[in-house]
Structure formats: structure tokens, C-alpha cells
Write an enzyme that holds these catalytic residues in place. Structure first.
Site, PDB file in Angstrom:
ATOM      1  N   ARG A  88      19.043  -2.110  -9.134  1.00 23.58           N
ATOM      2  CA  ARG A  88      19.599  -1.917 -10.470  1.00 23.58           C
ATOM      3  C   ARG A  88      19.681  -0.438 -10.803  1.00 23.58           C
ATOM      4  O   ARG A  88      20.648   0.030 -11.381  1.00 23.58           O
ATOM      5  CB  ARG A  88      18.734  -2.633 -11.502  1.00 23.58           C
ATOM      6  N   TYR A  89      18.621   0.301 -10.462  1.00 24.72           N
ATOM      7  CA  TYR A  89      18.590   1.741 -10.690  1.00 24.72           C
ATOM      8  C   TYR A  89      18.945   2.424  -9.380  1.00 24.72           C
ATOM      9  O   TYR A  89      18.484   2.021  -8.321  1.00 24.72           O
ATOM     10  CB  TYR A  89      17.186   2.174 -11.109  1.00 24.72           C
ATOM     11  N   ARG A  92      15.968   3.602  -6.877  1.00 21.86           N
ATOM     12  CA  ARG A  92      14.876   2.720  -6.450  1.00 21.86           C
ATOM     13  C   ARG A  92      15.331   1.276  -6.323  1.00 21.86           C
ATOM     14  O   ARG A  92      16.190   0.827  -7.076  1.00 21.86           O
ATOM     15  CB  ARG A  92      13.675   2.832  -7.391  1.00 21.86           C
ATOM     16  N   CYS A 101       1.978 -16.448  -4.955  1.00 24.33           N
ATOM     17  CA  CYS A 101       0.950 -15.677  -5.669  1.00 24.33           C
ATOM     18  C   CYS A 101      -0.384 -16.402  -5.531  1.00 24.33           C
ATOM     19  O   CYS A 101      -0.402 -17.625  -5.424  1.00 24.33           O
ATOM     20  CB  CYS A 101       1.262 -15.576  -7.160  1.00 24.33           C
ATOM     21  N   CYS A 105       0.704 -17.436 -13.316  1.00 29.92           N
ATOM     22  CA  CYS A 105       0.506 -17.122 -14.725  1.00 29.92           C
ATOM     23  C   CYS A 105       1.463 -17.985 -15.538  1.00 29.92           C
ATOM     24  O   CYS A 105       2.645 -18.094 -15.193  1.00 29.92           O
ATOM     25  CB  CYS A 105       0.809 -15.649 -14.961  1.00 29.92           C
ATOM     26  N   CYS A 108       4.716 -16.248 -16.658  1.00 25.99           N
ATOM     27  CA  CYS A 108       5.435 -15.461 -15.638  1.00 25.99           C
ATOM     28  C   CYS A 108       6.934 -15.398 -15.913  1.00 25.99           C
ATOM     29  O   CYS A 108       7.579 -16.408 -16.148  1.00 25.99           O
ATOM     30  CB  CYS A 108       5.223 -16.071 -14.257  1.00 25.99           C
ATOM     31  N   ARG A 110       9.143 -14.644 -13.763  1.00 22.53           N
ATOM     32  CA  ARG A 110       9.885 -15.166 -12.604  1.00 22.53           C
ATOM     33  C   ARG A 110       9.457 -16.604 -12.305  1.00 22.53           C
ATOM     34  O   ARG A 110       9.519 -17.056 -11.179  1.00 22.53           O
ATOM     35  CB  ARG A 110       9.631 -14.293 -11.371  1.00 22.53           C
ATOM     36  N   ASP A 271       9.041 -11.346 -21.559  1.00 22.32           N
ATOM     37  CA  ASP A 271      10.453 -11.665 -21.327  1.00 22.32           C
ATOM     38  C   ASP A 271      10.762 -13.086 -21.809  1.00 22.32           C
ATOM     39  O   ASP A 271       9.859 -13.888 -22.036  1.00 22.32           O
ATOM     40  CB  ASP A 271      10.773 -11.522 -19.841  1.00 22.32           C
ATOM     41  N   ASP A 308      12.402  -5.214 -21.160  1.00 22.04           N
ATOM     42  CA  ASP A 308      13.408  -5.351 -20.109  1.00 22.04           C
ATOM     43  C   ASP A 308      14.586  -6.092 -20.748  1.00 22.04           C
ATOM     44  O   ASP A 308      14.448  -7.249 -21.155  1.00 22.04           O
ATOM     45  CB  ASP A 308      12.827  -6.115 -18.912  1.00 22.04           C
ATOM     46  N   LYS A 315      15.109  -1.328 -18.333  1.00 18.32           N
ATOM     47  CA  LYS A 315      13.983  -1.280 -19.263  1.00 18.32           C
ATOM     48  C   LYS A 315      14.141  -0.135 -20.260  1.00 18.32           C
ATOM     49  O   LYS A 315      14.588   0.939 -19.897  1.00 18.32           O
ATOM     50  CB  LYS A 315      12.689  -1.059 -18.482  1.00 18.32           C
TER      51      LYS A 315
HETATM   52  C1  LIG Z   1      11.306  -2.750 -13.458  1.00 14.67           C
HETATM   53  C2  LIG Z   1      12.223  -2.464 -12.377  1.00 14.67           C
HETATM   54  C3  LIG Z   1      12.102  -1.280 -11.623  1.00 14.67           C
HETATM   55  C4  LIG Z   1      11.005  -0.265 -11.881  1.00 14.67           C
HETATM   56  O1  LIG Z   1      11.200   0.402 -13.087  1.00 14.67           O
HETATM   57  P1  LIG Z   1      10.274   1.659 -13.449  1.00 14.67           P
HETATM   58  O2  LIG Z   1      10.754   2.066 -14.797  1.00 14.67           O
HETATM   59  O3  LIG Z   1      10.507   2.685 -12.385  1.00 14.67           O
HETATM   60  O4  LIG Z   1       8.853   1.173 -13.421  1.00 14.67           O
HETATM   61  C5  LIG Z   1      13.014  -1.053 -10.635  1.00 14.67           C
HETATM   62  N1  LIG Z   1      14.009  -1.913 -10.356  1.00 14.67           N
HETATM   63  C6  LIG Z   1      14.160  -3.050 -11.066  1.00 14.67           C
HETATM   64  C7  LIG Z   1      15.262  -3.958 -10.704  1.00 14.67           C
HETATM   65  C8  LIG Z   1      13.272  -3.371 -12.096  1.00 14.67           C
HETATM   66  O5  LIG Z   1      13.408  -4.503 -12.784  1.00 14.67           O
HETATM   67  S1  SF4 Z   2       3.188 -12.800 -13.306  1.00 14.69           S
HETATM   68 FE1  SF4 Z   2       4.320 -14.224 -11.960  1.00 14.69          FE
HETATM   69  S2  SF4 Z   2       4.688 -13.053 -10.082  1.00 14.69           S
HETATM   70 FE2  SF4 Z   2       3.019 -12.009 -11.186  1.00 14.69          FE
HETATM   71  S3  SF4 Z   2       1.107 -12.908 -10.369  1.00 14.69           S
HETATM   72 FE3  SF4 Z   2       1.655 -14.060 -12.218  1.00 14.69          FE
HETATM   73  S4  SF4 Z   2       2.826 -15.802 -11.409  1.00 14.69           S
HETATM   74 FE4  SF4 Z   2       2.808 -14.268  -9.779  1.00 14.69          FE
END
Ligand SMILES: *Cc1c(COP(=O)(O)O)cnc(C)c1O
Ligand code: SF4
Length: 347
Positions: A88-89, A92, A101, A105, A108, A110, A271, A308, A315
Site C-alpha cells: 500500500r505504501y 514498505r 496464531c 483475539c 481481531c 483479520r 477497525d 486505519d 493510517k
Molecule cells: C499498517 C501497515 C503498514 C505499516 O505502517 P506503519 O505506519 O509504517 O507502521 C504497512 N503496510 C500496510 C499495508 C499496513 O496496513
Molecule cells: S489480533 Fe488477530 S492476527 Fe493478531 S494475534 Fe490476535 S487473532 Fe492473531
């Protein structure tokens, strides 16, 4: 992956551990979302509705999905050029290297993706394709492993990933987002620490913990092993109703991080994941908590409050703003006249 014998994985497990008030309808929760409570976390639960239990014990509230809640709450899919990769960025990439995991959680973000049998495991070919993509894009400065929980991978698997990244010169930084040092500290072994070091590059671990009681002696020892092994640590937490939406709790949590040499990094606004509305706190309340932290605790203990943006827009910091034209606010909430002389000179 190594699993611990005493991890609770079924409604019956949670029930016989005395963690459920009622098991009615919880099988429906278990059908939708993965369950696991590690021994390390089960050990510190005091009552069935304490802030630790609330994070891991399934609840019927999870069956209530609101119309605006999203299976892909932060829009990862739109920026995923390959399975397991989110770019996305520009500088990185996020690598979702596993969907397993040691705990699941209840909040979560995801949750639609993680858990045994939820998503196909990345194959060897998928991993090779991700590494080839990273090698081909010279703008990628940082590789961020997430999941699932990447530190639940075996040291052997981690070592082979680190060795592949060692050989990509434009990748300067490797980051892991993990809950393992807290929820499964026994997995932080000497072979794991040396596997992480085998990239010969700076490694950062963003440790996910939400309540000061999670920073047990074993968790702090696990952090020490990592840090003494040359790894830098940051914190990430989620602002959660009934867990840490309280200034005393946040104070203790941020201090516990700093005392363990883990630098507070982010506190994330929860989220819009399905069935998690009982965890979300109004943003205004989150900002008030952040205001109270400022001044009350050391600057070392200040995380950024982050949102986010749904849809994949990235973010943004959403903490309180202390500046308005001609004025600045102090940590008591009082406003003081302040003219930005430099901006006047430019005008
Ligand atoms: C959160 C996230 C990051 C990391 O973001 P930082 O601001 O550097 O901590 C990088 N890529 C994606 C897709 C993300 O969701
Ligand atoms: S937040 Fe989601 S991905 Fe992270 S440890 Fe908990 S269950 Fe796993």
C-alpha cells in the site's frame, strides 16, 4: 507450527476451564471465527469477564454484525499484488506469512482470514513469488511480517526467510508484528533469536499487548531475550472497551512497555471488523484518554493514536490537536496565545 498441549480450542475446552457463563449459541461463534486461548494467557485470567478473558473468551456479542462492518476492514485486498502480500505504501510491504496464531483475539481485524482452515496456507511457490517481487521493486526499504502471527513460525522457516532478505540489498529494515512474546513466551528461544539475526539487518518487533497484566514475568523475559539478541522493540495496542479504555490502565500498560524496553508506538482505533462493535470506543473518548496520558506520564510512554481508514487509504493519526490559529493548548487543557512567527515571515 508447535502448539502447546494446554491451549483451549473448543467451546467444550473453554467451558470445562470454567470460563463460560453459558455455552448457548457459542458453537455458532466457533463456526464463524477461530478460537484459541494459550496456557500463558489462561493462567492470568482471574474472572470470566476480566480484561484478559474479554480478549480471548468467545461471546454471543460476536454474532451481531453491523451493516457497516467489513470482512476486509482496512482494504488490504485492493493493494494485494500477490497472495499474502500487501503493497500500500511505496517504501514498505506487508507479508501475511501465516494465518495461524497461538491465540485468537475476539476483536481481531483479520478475523475473517485467520485460523486453521480459514485461508489456504502460502505455498513454497507463493513465498518465492513474494521474495521475487520484493527483490524486483527497489523502492521497498522495509519488509513487515504479519499474519496471523509470524513469530509462531519455526526458527528454521524464519531463518530461510531472513537469509533470503539478507541477499536483497535495498531491503534495509525487517519488522514483525507479533503477540508471541506475551501469549506464548516459550516460543522465544535462542534458535528463534538467532534465526532473526541471520538477516544481518536491523530487526524491529512491534509487540501487540492491550493490558498491563499481559506483561508477565515470562513476557518480560521473552522481550529481554529478543532485545539482548539485538532486536529493537515497539508496542502496538488496540483501544478496547472493557479492556483498556481507562487512563489508569493505559498508564500502567505504557509504563510496563517502557520498563521492558519496548517503546510505545501505536494505539489503534478498533477497525470495523465483523461482530466487534462491543469492543469499539468513540474516537472522542480515545482522544480524551490520549490527552490525559500527555503530561501524566513520561514522553517515552506516549503512543500515537491511529485510525486505519476503511477502503485501503492507509493510517492517519487521530490524536488530539493542540494547535489552532494563534493558540496552543497545554496538557492541563488551558489555551495560550502563540503566533507562529516563521509562518508569518513566509506569508
Ligand atoms: C499498517 C501497515 C503498514 C505499516 O505502517 P506503519 O505506519 O509504517 O507502521 C504497512 N503496510 C500496510 C499495508 C499496513 O496496513
Ligand atoms: S489480533 Fe488477530 S492476527 Fe493478531 S494475534 Fe490476535 S487473532 Fe492473531
Amino acid at each position: 507450527m508447535r502448539t502447546e498441549a494446554r491451549t483451549l480450542r473448543t467451546i467444550a475446552d473453554f467451558d470445562s476451564a470454567g470460563l463460560l457463563k453459558t455455552s448457548a449459541e457459542l458453537e455458532r461463534v466457533a463456526d464463524k471465527y477461530a478460537l484459541a486461548l494459550s496456557a500463558a494467557m489462561a493462567d492470568i485470567i482471574e474472572t470470566s469477564d476480566d480484561p484478559i478473558a474479554r480478549q480471548f473468551v468467545p461471546s454471543v456479542d460476536e454474532l451481531r454484525t453491523l451493516p457497516f462492518e467489513l470482512a476486509d476492514p482496512i482494504g488490504d485486498d485492493a493493494f494485494s499484488p500477490l497472495p499474502g502480500l500487501v503493497h500500500r505504501y511505496r517504501d514498505r510491504v506487508l507479508v501475511k506469512i501465516t494465518h495461524i496464531c497461538p491465540v485468537y483475539c475476539r476483536f481481531c481485524f483479520r478475523r475473517e482470514m485467520v485460523g486453521p482452515g480459514k485461508t489456504d496456507n502460502l505455498t513454497r511457490a507463493d513465498t518465492d513469488a513474494i521474495l521475487a517481487y520484493i527483490a524486483s521493486k527497489h523502492e521497498i526499504w522495509e519488509v513487515i511480517f504479519t499474519g496471523g502471527d509470524p513469530l509462531a513460525l519455526s526458527p528454521r522457516r524464519l531463518k530461510s526467510l531472513m537469509e533470503a532478505l539478507r541477499d536483497i540489498p535495498h531491503v534495509k529494515i525487517i519488522r514483525f508484528h507479533s503477540r508471541v512474546p506475551v501469549v506464548a513466551p516459550h516460543l522465544i528461544t535462542a534458535p528463534l533469536v538467532s534465526a532473526l539475526a541471520s538477516a544481518n539487518k536491523p530487526v524491529y518487533i512491534a509487540l501487540h499487548a492491550n493490558h498491563p497484566r499481559e506483561m508477565t514475568l515470562k513476557a518480560r523475559d521473552a522481550c529481554s531475550k529478543l532485545i539482548d539478541g539485538g532486536i529493537s522493540m515497539l508496542s502496538q495496542s488496540v483501544l478496547l472497551k472493557g479492556v483498556n479504555d481507562d487512563v489508569e490502565v493505559l498508564t500502567d500498560l505504557m509504563r510496563a512497555f517502557v520498563e521492558a524496553r519496548v517503546k510505545p508506538y501505536t494505539i489503534n482505533h478498533a477497525d470495523l471488523a465483523p461482530g466487534t462493535s462491543h469492543f469499539r470506543v468513540p474516537i472522542e473518548e480515545g482522544q480524551n484518554l490520549m490527552r490525559q496520558l500527555r503530561g501524566r506520564v513520561s514522553g517515552l510512554c506516549q503512543p500515537s493514536y491511529m485510525l486505519d481508514i476503511p477502503g485501503g487509504f492507509g493510517k492517519s493519526p487521530i490524536g488530539p490537536n493542540y494547535l489552532r490559529p494563534g493558540y496552543v493548548q497545554d496538557y492541563h487543557g488551558n489555551w495560550h496565545e502563540y503566533q507562529d512567527q516563521n509562518s508569518d515571515l513566509r506569508a
